[in-house]
Design a protein around this motif. Sequence first.
Motif, short mmCIF file in Angstrom:
data_model
loop_
_atom_site.label_atom_id
_atom_site.label_comp_id
_atom_site.label_asym_id
_atom_site.label_seq_id
_atom_site.Cartn_x
_atom_site.Cartn_y
_atom_site.Cartn_z
N ALA A 52 15.35 113.56 -107.78
CA ALA A 52 16.59 113.77 -107.05
C ALA A 52 16.32 113.62 -105.57
O ALA A 52 15.28 114.09 -105.06
CB ALA A 52 17.19 115.15 -107.34
N LEU A 53 17.21 112.96 -104.87
CA LEU A 53 17.08 112.76 -103.43
C LEU A 53 17.33 114.07 -102.70
O LEU A 53 18.06 114.93 -103.19
CB LEU A 53 18.08 111.72 -102.94
CG LEU A 53 17.77 110.23 -103.17
CD1 LEU A 53 17.62 109.88 -104.63
CD2 LEU A 53 18.85 109.37 -102.53
N ALA A 54 16.74 114.21 -101.52
CA ALA A 54 17.12 115.32 -100.65
C ALA A 54 18.59 115.21 -100.30
O ALA A 54 19.31 116.20 -100.26
CB ALA A 54 16.26 115.33 -99.39
N ARG A 73 3.16 121.64 -110.27
CA ARG A 73 3.21 120.28 -110.83
C ARG A 73 4.59 119.66 -110.71
O ARG A 73 4.75 118.45 -110.97
CB ARG A 73 2.79 120.31 -112.30
CG ARG A 73 1.40 120.86 -112.52
CD ARG A 73 0.33 120.04 -111.80
NE ARG A 73 0.27 118.69 -112.32
CZ ARG A 73 -0.51 118.31 -113.33
NH1 ARG A 73 -1.30 119.22 -113.93
NH2 ARG A 73 -0.54 117.07 -113.74
N ALA A 74 5.60 120.46 -110.37
CA ALA A 74 6.95 119.95 -110.16
C ALA A 74 7.71 120.99 -109.34
O ALA A 74 7.37 122.17 -109.36
CB ALA A 74 7.67 119.69 -111.48
N PHE A 75 8.75 120.53 -108.60
CA PHE A 75 9.55 121.49 -107.85
C PHE A 75 10.95 120.93 -107.63
O PHE A 75 11.19 119.72 -107.70
CB PHE A 75 8.90 121.85 -106.51
CG PHE A 75 8.94 120.76 -105.46
CD1 PHE A 75 10.02 120.67 -104.58
CD2 PHE A 75 7.91 119.85 -105.35
CE1 PHE A 75 10.06 119.68 -103.61
CE2 PHE A 75 7.96 118.85 -104.38
CZ PHE A 75 9.03 118.77 -103.51
N ALA A 76 11.88 121.86 -107.36
CA ALA A 76 13.26 121.50 -107.05
C ALA A 76 13.80 122.48 -106.02
O ALA A 76 13.62 123.70 -106.17
CB ALA A 76 14.14 121.54 -108.31
N PRO A 123 15.23 117.87 -102.69
CA PRO A 123 14.64 116.91 -103.61
C PRO A 123 14.10 117.58 -104.87
O PRO A 123 13.87 118.79 -104.90
CB PRO A 123 13.50 116.30 -102.79
CG PRO A 123 13.10 117.40 -101.83
CD PRO A 123 14.38 118.10 -101.49
N VAL A 124 13.92 116.76 -105.89
CA VAL A 124 13.26 117.17 -107.13
C VAL A 124 12.11 116.21 -107.38
O VAL A 124 12.31 114.99 -107.40
CB VAL A 124 14.23 117.14 -108.33
CG1 VAL A 124 13.49 117.49 -109.63
CG2 VAL A 124 15.40 118.08 -108.12
#
Length: 299
Positions: free
Chosen positions: A292-294, A200-203, A216-217
Motif C-alpha cells: 500500500a502506498l503512503a 518482517r512486515a508493517f502497516a 504504507p504497507v
Amino acid sequence: MSLKAEESIVLSSFKLKIADISDVELAKLHALSITVGWPHRAEDWEMLRDLGHGIVALDEIGRALGTAMWFPYGPDFATIGMVITSPRLQAYGAGRWMMEHVLAQAGPRDFGLNATRAARRLYLSMGFTATKTVYQCQGEAVAPEPAPPAGASLRDVGPADLAELAALDRNAYGVDRLELLARLLEVSKGVALMRRGQIRAFALCRRFGRGHVIGPVVAETDEDAIAVIRPHVAGHAGRFLRLDTRQQTGAFPEFLARSGLQIFDTVTSMWLDRPLTVGEGKPGGKHLLTYALASQTLG
C-alpha cells in the motif's frame, strides 16, 4: 530552493505569478483542492508542506489557482504530487507551466508520480512512462474475522522502530524514505508482524481526508500484508477507510473487497528517467513489496 516571484504567465484573461507554496495560507490551498473534489484537509496540506517543496500559481488578487509539489527521497529521486489546476485554467496550459517550474526547481534526478486520467496525457507529453495501475480502495470498513498469523505475532510500532521500518521500506520501495516514515510515525498508529524477534512486515494508519488511510504497507506475502492491516480494518469498522495499492489480483485485494474497501478509482504510476519501478522489491524469489502506498502523492 529559491523562486523568482516575478515569473508570470498570461493565460486567457488570467495573469498568474509563481509563489513558494510555504508562503501561501493553508486556507487558500485547502480551498483550491476542494474546488477539484480532492479530499485533503488543511491538516493534510500542512503535513505535505512539511515534507516537500512546491509552487502556487496566484492570480492578480492573490487567489490560488494552481499548485504543484515535489518530495525528495535522497539526492536522486523524488515524487511529484498535488498538481492541481483550477477548472477555469485546465484548457490553457497552466499544468505544463507549473510542471516545468517544479522539474526545474527539483533539479536533475529521477521522478515518479501517480497520474489521474485527466493529467495522464500531459505527463506522457513531458516524457513520463506509464507503468502500473494504482487501485484506490475505500469505503465503510467491515470488521474481518480474527485470524492470528501462523508462526508470527503482532505488536504496535512507534518512533523507536524507525530504523528497522525504514530498512524494510527501503528494501521494498528502492529509495531511502526515513524522513517520510519519521513524520508518518508522529501521526500514525502502526502494526508490525514479528518473526524470530524481527519485524518482517508493517502497516501504518493515520487520519486523512474523509476518515483514515492505511499506508504504507510493506510485506513479503499477501498473508503477511493482510495480517498487519487486519487490526486497522477492525479498529475502523463502520467508518470510512482507504488504501491505495498496485495489487490487482490475489488474496490481498480479495481481503480488501471483503472488508468493505471497494475500488473507487484508479491512477497510473508514471516515471521519468528511472529505469525500474519503485515499490516492486528485488527481483528473484521472496522479496518485500510495497502493498500500500503512503499516499498517491507520496508514493
